[in-house]
Scaffold this active site. Structure first.
Site, PDB file in Angstrom:
ATOM      1  N   GLU A  20      16.074 -18.770  -7.574  1.00  0.00           N
ATOM      2  CA  GLU A  20      15.824 -17.545  -7.769  1.00  0.00           C
ATOM      3  C   GLU A  20      15.005 -17.638  -9.317  1.00  0.00           C
ATOM      4  O   GLU A  20      14.115 -16.775  -9.534  1.00  0.00           O
ATOM      5  CB  GLU A  20      17.167 -16.567  -7.878  1.00  0.00           C
ATOM      6  CG  GLU A  20      16.762 -15.123  -8.273  1.00  0.00           C
ATOM      7  CD  GLU A  20      15.643 -14.589  -7.830  1.00  0.00           C
ATOM      8  OE1 GLU A  20      15.219 -14.761  -6.652  1.00  0.00           O
ATOM      9  OE2 GLU A  20      15.484 -13.406  -8.241  1.00  0.00           O
ATOM     10  N   ARG A  24       3.786  -0.468  -5.024  1.00  0.00           N
ATOM     11  CA  ARG A  24       3.345  -0.930  -3.674  1.00  0.00           C
ATOM     12  C   ARG A  24       1.938  -1.596  -3.622  1.00  0.00           C
ATOM     13  O   ARG A  24       1.854  -2.100  -2.442  1.00  0.00           O
ATOM     14  CB  ARG A  24       3.487   0.130  -2.453  1.00  0.00           C
ATOM     15  CG  ARG A  24       4.878   0.874  -2.437  1.00  0.00           C
ATOM     16  CD  ARG A  24       4.857   2.003  -1.482  1.00  0.00           C
ATOM     17  NE  ARG A  24       4.734   1.686  -0.083  1.00  0.00           N
ATOM     18  CZ  ARG A  24       5.589   1.473   0.529  1.00  0.00           C
ATOM     19  NH1 ARG A  24       6.859   1.473   0.195  1.00  0.00           N
ATOM     20  NH2 ARG A  24       5.434   0.725   1.893  1.00  0.00           N
ATOM     21  N   ASN A  84      -1.523   2.255   5.648  1.00  0.00           N
ATOM     22  CA  ASN A  84      -0.699   1.156   5.332  1.00  0.00           C
ATOM     23  C   ASN A  84      -0.254   0.331   6.352  1.00  0.00           C
ATOM     24  O   ASN A  84       0.086   0.638   7.514  1.00  0.00           O
ATOM     25  CB  ASN A  84       0.486   1.681   4.627  1.00  0.00           C
ATOM     26  CG  ASN A  84       1.603   0.704   4.193  1.00  0.00           C
ATOM     27  OD1 ASN A  84       1.218  -0.396   4.237  1.00  0.00           O
ATOM     28  ND2 ASN A  84       2.772   1.119   4.014  1.00  0.00           N
ATOM     29  N   GLY A  85      -0.648  -1.070   6.523  1.00  0.00           N
ATOM     30  CA  GLY A  85      -0.415  -2.050   7.639  1.00  0.00           C
ATOM     31  C   GLY A  85      -1.466  -2.866   7.869  1.00  0.00           C
ATOM     32  O   GLY A  85      -2.547  -2.922   7.105  1.00  0.00           O
ATOM     33  N   HIS A  97      13.298 -38.321  -5.475  1.00  0.00           N
ATOM     34  CA  HIS A  97      12.756 -38.798  -4.105  1.00  0.00           C
ATOM     35  C   HIS A  97      11.200 -38.511  -4.331  1.00  0.00           C
ATOM     36  O   HIS A  97      10.662 -38.362  -3.231  1.00  0.00           O
ATOM     37  CB  HIS A  97      13.604 -38.258  -2.842  1.00  0.00           C
ATOM     38  CG  HIS A  97      14.809 -39.025  -3.099  1.00  0.00           C
ATOM     39  ND1 HIS A  97      15.153 -40.277  -2.847  1.00  0.00           N
ATOM     40  CD2 HIS A  97      16.114 -38.265  -3.477  1.00  0.00           C
ATOM     41  CE1 HIS A  97      16.569 -40.334  -2.840  1.00  0.00           C
ATOM     42  NE2 HIS A  97      16.871 -39.277  -3.174  1.00  0.00           N
ATOM     43  N   LYS A 146       5.644  -4.591  -4.394  1.00  0.00           N
ATOM     44  CA  LYS A 146       6.886  -4.634  -4.367  1.00  0.00           C
ATOM     45  C   LYS A 146       7.523  -4.416  -2.831  1.00  0.00           C
ATOM     46  O   LYS A 146       8.468  -5.219  -2.705  1.00  0.00           O
ATOM     47  CB  LYS A 146       7.477  -3.201  -5.050  1.00  0.00           C
ATOM     48  CG  LYS A 146       8.846  -2.890  -4.891  1.00  0.00           C
ATOM     49  CD  LYS A 146       9.532  -3.700  -5.975  1.00  0.00           C
ATOM     50  CE  LYS A 146      10.987  -3.573  -6.116  1.00  0.00           C
ATOM     51  NZ  LYS A 146      11.757  -4.790  -6.646  1.00  0.00           N
ATOM     52  N   CYS A 176       0.586  -1.159  -0.084  1.00  0.00           N
ATOM     53  CA  CYS A 176      -0.131  -0.097   0.048  1.00  0.00           C
ATOM     54  C   CYS A 176       0.981   1.205  -0.008  1.00  0.00           C
ATOM     55  O   CYS A 176       1.920   1.273   0.649  1.00  0.00           O
ATOM     56  CB  CYS A 176      -1.000   0.291   1.135  1.00  0.00           C
ATOM     57  SG  CYS A 176      -2.036  -1.218   1.516  1.00  0.00           S
ATOM     58  N   LYS A 211      11.529 -16.023 -10.352  1.00  0.00           N
ATOM     59  CA  LYS A 211      11.263 -15.011 -11.405  1.00  0.00           C
ATOM     60  C   LYS A 211      10.341 -15.504 -12.249  1.00  0.00           C
ATOM     61  O   LYS A 211       9.375 -14.684 -12.672  1.00  0.00           O
ATOM     62  CB  LYS A 211      12.677 -14.810 -11.955  1.00  0.00           C
ATOM     63  CG  LYS A 211      13.052 -13.434 -12.446  1.00  0.00           C
ATOM     64  CD  LYS A 211      13.444 -12.498 -11.317  1.00  0.00           C
ATOM     65  CE  LYS A 211      12.539 -12.460 -10.251  1.00  0.00           C
ATOM     66  NZ  LYS A 211      13.295 -11.822  -8.842  1.00  0.00           N
ATOM     67  N   TRP A 226      -2.919  -2.666  -1.617  1.00  0.00           N
ATOM     68  CA  TRP A 226      -2.585  -4.029  -1.782  1.00  0.00           C
ATOM     69  C   TRP A 226      -3.379  -4.704  -0.847  1.00  0.00           C
ATOM     70  O   TRP A 226      -3.254  -4.809   0.465  1.00  0.00           O
ATOM     71  CB  TRP A 226      -1.254  -4.316  -1.678  1.00  0.00           C
ATOM     72  CG  TRP A 226      -0.896  -5.959  -1.749  1.00  0.00           C
ATOM     73  CD1 TRP A 226      -0.493  -6.308  -3.238  1.00  0.00           C
ATOM     74  CD2 TRP A 226      -0.718  -7.070  -1.014  1.00  0.00           C
ATOM     75  NE1 TRP A 226      -0.378  -7.764  -2.682  1.00  0.00           N
ATOM     76  CE2 TRP A 226      -0.425  -8.191  -1.450  1.00  0.00           C
ATOM     77  CE3 TRP A 226      -0.917  -6.750   0.503  1.00  0.00           C
ATOM     78  CZ2 TRP A 226      -0.192  -9.318  -0.943  1.00  0.00           C
ATOM     79  CZ3 TRP A 226      -0.715  -8.198   1.108  1.00  0.00           C
ATOM     80  CH2 TRP A 226      -0.437  -9.381   0.357  1.00  0.00           C
ATOM     81  N   GLU A 274       6.590 -15.581 -10.895  1.00  0.00           N
ATOM     82  CA  GLU A 274       6.078 -14.361 -10.473  1.00  0.00           C
ATOM     83  C   GLU A 274       5.526 -13.476 -11.949  1.00  0.00           C
ATOM     84  O   GLU A 274       4.440 -13.014 -11.817  1.00  0.00           O
ATOM     85  CB  GLU A 274       6.556 -13.625  -9.537  1.00  0.00           C
ATOM     86  CG  GLU A 274       7.858 -12.979  -9.941  1.00  0.00           C
ATOM     87  CD  GLU A 274       8.787 -12.389  -8.703  1.00  0.00           C
ATOM     88  OE1 GLU A 274       8.131 -11.924  -7.897  1.00  0.00           O
ATOM     89  OE2 GLU A 274       9.785 -12.347  -8.893  1.00  0.00           O
TER      90      GLU A 274
HETATM   91  C1  F6R Z   1      10.763 -11.212  -6.144  1.00  0.00           C
HETATM   92  C2  F6R Z   1      10.974 -10.294  -5.118  1.00  0.00           C
HETATM   93  C3  F6R Z   1      10.636 -10.402  -3.642  1.00  0.00           C
HETATM   94  C4  F6R Z   1      11.446  -9.899  -2.589  1.00  0.00           C
HETATM   95  C5  F6R Z   1      11.077  -9.850  -1.351  1.00  0.00           C
HETATM   96  C6  F6R Z   1      11.918  -9.255  -0.605  1.00  0.00           C
HETATM   97  O1  F6R Z   1      11.173 -10.714  -7.052  1.00  0.00           O
HETATM   98  O2  F6R Z   1      11.323  -9.311  -5.222  1.00  0.00           O
HETATM   99  O3  F6R Z   1      10.611 -11.928  -3.418  1.00  0.00           O
HETATM  100  O4  F6R Z   1      12.474 -10.110  -2.854  1.00  0.00           O
HETATM  101  O5  F6R Z   1       9.537  -9.738  -0.946  1.00  0.00           O
HETATM  102  O6  F6R Z   1      11.762  -7.864  -0.804  1.00  0.00           O
HETATM  103  P1  F6R Z   1      12.824  -6.830   0.128  1.00  0.00           P
HETATM  104  O7  F6R Z   1      14.144  -7.217  -0.611  1.00  0.00           O
HETATM  105  O8  F6R Z   1      12.265  -5.610  -0.359  1.00  0.00           O
HETATM  106  O9  F6R Z   1      12.905  -7.102   1.485  1.00  0.00           O
END
Ligand code: F6R
Length: 611
Positions: A485, A27, A102-103, A508, A606, A2, A489, A76, A492
């Site tokens: 990773e 956000r 926000n929260g 397994h 984000k 948010c 990627k 969000w 998502e």
């Molecule tokens: C994936 C991604 C998330 C962040 C995670 C942690 O592409 O961006 O998995 O890595 O939400 O976020 P930060 O690094 O801001 O603590």
């Protein structure tokens, strides 16, 4: 999670609020709204479901809302589905109090019941409507003292919040308060801004105040006054932000994600150059000294999502190079498993935003045990950075795409450099090896640049596989960490089901999911492990899988795989930095080809500031 904005000044607030929200949409983007007070003293609220562009259309780009004081929000969803009714700003009965939040208010249900008993009616499913009515209740109960009402609210609620409040009775004033959710106040000549993050106000000011936990602010045009929870005045220092505003523009790229993929060599180089001076690692800015480094006997690395994956990679790197035991934890799990923290433990927290609620909670847990904490953080002045004992800043610049690329890459090199310095201070490596390792790290940006700029083959592979149902990414050791990773990627941004697996584990159980056409991507950068991984790949091929290898040049994978992406030769400790790039690029193109919103994938945000 948010985004909040606010404005008091001489200009039309709605336009500034919408501009600010556009910079914070990363956000959250499932609904948005603004509230602006007009000259008659009424507060007009407009809210829409969906992305910000719907709100921009509905308000005729802000033209329809007169007034120079207002608040806004991009959401969000936590409590209540994404809908116009649940969108912020929320208001108490008769609009006497209007809030954006926000929260999460953890005890909202119990408070809501009490307020209903007192005659309050609710129109939404959100915890934020409870905030508006609770503040309204205290405001009336204590004879209209806006600060006191918020103070009482703070004492009554549990949870995390950054809240901006407008009272119908208080023209040209906004009140703000925060606990465990970020909020900053910007000041310009005759204007004051509120935002969850700096980019929302950079166009207008670079002079900001950071509100700390449990502090309140009263905001009027060109002025901000701060109070602690006893309502005593606090003096705060104005901080000048030097962040480059153009970093938040696309600069000719179709999406932020591709722009940020291209910015990786620079992000890595800047991060290295901030620590390496004259061929030596200098941690003076981080604040940690040689004696400390020598004294630790274990490290915990904690993060979420991609930051956690950096931690998994660094476990291999620290243990191999610096010979110190490392445990890696999801931040959301760390504090619930009673980790054995001693005075010889260092806890490393990794976070791009520096605001991730789970990571912040893990940091607090570590501090409760009086252990040293070092954070690797991208956003200067963020909550995690400010609460950690030592901070190593990554210099990736603002990252806008929800899926991280350049911040992940910068975190990796920051971690490599720490590992090498630990090895040196602990006398595990000699001067020659120290010099060699630093040279290898210095060479990473060029190798990353090479992969970033040869995308055609990867794009072609993305088009071949954009309609697959299942992808498995497998590897051993650091190659497994890279798979984690790459898989995140891809899932998502392209919404394709992918799983990362330690190559030897597949047989397994999970191998039963392999069928004709399943794509298996093998990571092959660790010479000592590739034969074994290749065998595991062959086991899937025998069951119908198509094999794609991401392999270090010359490592010898091509013969047995259907497709190969070669990456430049690199020291195996640091191969994640290069091998992840084709997986980022492939994920990007798969998303574009599937017609998805690459920069803002569904259900995500984000900055995840809720636990
Ligand atoms: C994936 C991604 C998330 C962040 C995670 C942690 O592409 O961006 O998995 O890595 O939400 O976020 P930060 O690094 O801001 O603590």
């Amino acid at each position: 999670m948010c985004g909040i904005v606010g404005y008091v000044g001489g200009k039309q607030a709605s336009k500034i609020l919408l501009e600010g929200l556009s910079k914070l949409e990363y956000r959250g983007y499932d609904s948005a709204g603004i509230a602006v007070r007009n000259d008659d003293g009424n507060i007009n609220i407009v809210r829409t479901k969906g992305k910000l562009k719907n709100l921009i259309e509905k308000t005729n780009n802000g033209e329809d809302l007169e007034g120079s004081c207002g608040i806004g929000h991009t959401r969000w969803a936590t409590h209540g589905e994404p809908s116009e009714k649940n969108a912020h700003p929320h208001y108490s009965e008769k609009d006497s109090v209007v809030v954006v939040h926000n929260g999460i208010i953890e005890n909202y249900a119990e408070i809501k019941e009490k307020l209903i008993e007192k005659g309050y009616k609710f129109y939404s499913q959100t915890d934020t409507e409870v905030v508006a009515n609770l503040i309204d209740y205290y405001y009336k109960e204590i004879e209209n003292d806006p600060l006191d009402a918020i103070k009482k609210f703070m004492l009554r609620v549990r949870g995390s919040y950054a809240i901006a409040v407008m009272y119908k009775d208080c023209p040209n004033e906004i009140y703000a308060v925060r606990k465990d959710s970020p909020m900053i106040i910007g000041i310009a000549d005759g204007e004051t801004f509120i935002a969850s993050d700096v980019p929302a106000m950079l166009k207008y000011t670079r002079d900001v105040y950071y509100i700390d936990n449990m502090e309140l602010a009263k905001i009027t045009a060109g002025k901000a006054e701060f109070f602690n929870s006893d309502e005593e005045v606090i003096e705060k220092e104005l901080v000048h932000i030097t962040m480059d505003e153009t970093a938040a523009e696309k600069n000719g790229f179709e999406h932020f994600m591709m722009k940020e993929i291209h910015e990786q060599p620079e992000a890595i180089k800047k991060t290295i150059n901030s620590i390496v001076e004259d061929g030596k690692i200098n941690l003076e800015k981080v604040g940690i000294d040689a004696e400390k480094i020598k004294n630790y006997n274990q490290i915990f690395i904690v993060g979420c999502g991609s930051a956690y994956h950096v931690g998994v990679t660094l476990k291999y790197v620290f243990e191999s190079i610096a010979k110190i035991p490392v445990q890696v934890d999801f931040a959301s799990e760390f504090r619930y498993r009673s980790p054995l923290l001693t005075e010889k433990t260092l806890v490393i927290l990794i976070s791009q935003s520096g605001e991730t609620a789970d990571t912040l909670a893990a940091l607090k847990e570590a501090k409760k045990h009086n252990v040293d904490t070092l954070s690797i953080v991208n956003v200067v002045g963020s909550s995690i950075a400010r609460a950690s004992e030592y901070v190593l800043y990554t210099l990736a610049g603002p990252e806008i795409a929800v899926a991280t690329t350049k911040a992940y890459s910068a975190q990796l090199v920051a971690g490599y450099l720490l590992a090498v310095q630990f090895a040196k201070e602990r006398d595990v490596i000699d001067d020659k090896e120290y010099k060699n390792l630093i040279e290898e790290i210095n060479a990473i940006p060029e190798k990353v640049d090479e992969v970033v700029n040869t995308q055609e083959d990867i794009k072609h592979l993305a088009s071949m596989f954009s309609n697959v149902d299942d992808v498995f990414m497998i590897g051993r050791g650091i190659d497994y960490a890279i798979s984690l990773e790459g898989s995140l990627k891809m899932k998502e941004v392209s919404y394709v089901h992918t799983e990362a697996y330690a190559a030897g584990e597949l047989k397994h159980g999970t191998i039963s999911l392999i069928e004709d056409g399943t794509l298996v991507i093998g990571l092959l950068t660790q010479k000592s492990l590739i034969e074994k991984t290749l065998s595991n790949m062959q086991e899937t091929k025998s069951r119908g899988a198509r094999l794609l290898a991401v392999a270090t040049n010359g490592i010898g994978a091509a013969k047995s795989c259907d497709y190969v992406i070669n990456i430049p030769k690199i020291n195996p400790y640091f191969s994640a930095s290069v091998a992840v790039i084709p997986l980022q690029i492939m994920s990007y193109y798969m998303s574009v080809l599937r017609g998805l919103d690459v920069d803002k994938p569904r259900n995500l945000a984000k900055s995840v500031t809720v636990e």
